[in-house]
Write an enzyme that holds these catalytic residues in place. Structure first.
Site, short mmCIF file in Angstrom:
data_model
loop_
_atom_site.label_atom_id
_atom_site.label_comp_id
_atom_site.label_asym_id
_atom_site.label_seq_id
_atom_site.Cartn_x
_atom_site.Cartn_y
_atom_site.Cartn_z
CG ASP A 52 -1.99 -34.76 58.92
OD1 ASP A 52 -2.36 -32.43 59.20
OD2 ASP A 52 -3.55 -34.84 58.37
CB ALA A 53 0.94 -36.19 64.41
#
Length: 212
Positions: A52-53
């Site tokens: 995930d970012a």
């Protein structure tokens, strides 16, 4: 981005929080921007998996196609050993356990999220507490499957979402307190390395007993 591991097959990057692995629809920086500096070969590099970012830490990049396929096979078969550190926002009962909670993606007018659903995709995680503070718990999670937001949703099932994870019930604290701490790929030779926590996690981790 710091390189944590490199050989002729792979680079493991220490991905900073807030940086997506792929460019988004509106553009902006991503991990893939660094690919020309990692290798000038025509057959690579490629991401072997995703983070995930907002998750920091170990991200495996394959430099050639054959290693890419070998790594992807390990991830698909659950043989890649992934270790996460998270600081949870709340009180966790018990010191260790296994979470077997299938996950499904749902979408509504507010966007999408992942929910526990018996009809969802199988998702299993082992966890143990590494330290505690008032209203916080520092845990290690080893997911056996690689579902989207698996560690985040499974943490919330313990009654304490990951600190900073407003999507799954935590207060906002200036960043998601989730680190892809380690990766081990049982290849010949193996790929194995660890990442240090990002700066925004230090205060909460130290409150829970981390001495880094």
């Amino acid at each position: 981005m710091q390189e944590l591991f490199r050989d002729s097959r792979f680079v493991v990057l220490d991905k900073p929080p807030g940086l997506p692995v792929h460019p988004g629809p509106s553009g902006g920086p991503s991990v893939e921007d660094a690919f020309p500096q990692l290798s000038r070969r025509k057959d690579g590099p490629w991401l072997a998996h995703r983070l995930d970012a907002d998750t920091s830490g170990c991200l495996v990049v394959a430099l050639r196609k054959a290693p890419l396929l070998a790594a992807q096979r390990l991830f698909a078969e659950g043989k890649a050993v992934k270790t996460y550190w998270a600081v949870l926002d709340g009180v966790v009962q018990g010191d260790a356990g296994k979470i077997d909670a299938p996950l499904r993606r749902v979408t509504d007018k507010t966007g999408w999220r992942i929910v526990v659903d018996p009809a969802g995709d199988a998702a299993v995680s082992d966890w143990r507490v590494l330290g505690r503070a008032d209203g916080l718990a520092w845990i290690e999670v080893k997911p056996h499957t690689g579902r989207t937001h698996q560690v985040r949703v499974h943490a919330a099932t313990l009654g304490a979402p990951i600190l900073g994870d407003t999507r799954y019930g935590s207060r906002a604290t200036g960043g998601l307190h989730l680190l892809a701490r380690g990766i081990h790929l049982p290849l010949d030779p193996p790929v194995s390395t660890t990442a240090e926590p990002p700066a925004h996690m230090h205060l909460a981790l130290r409150a829970c007993g981390w001495r880094g």
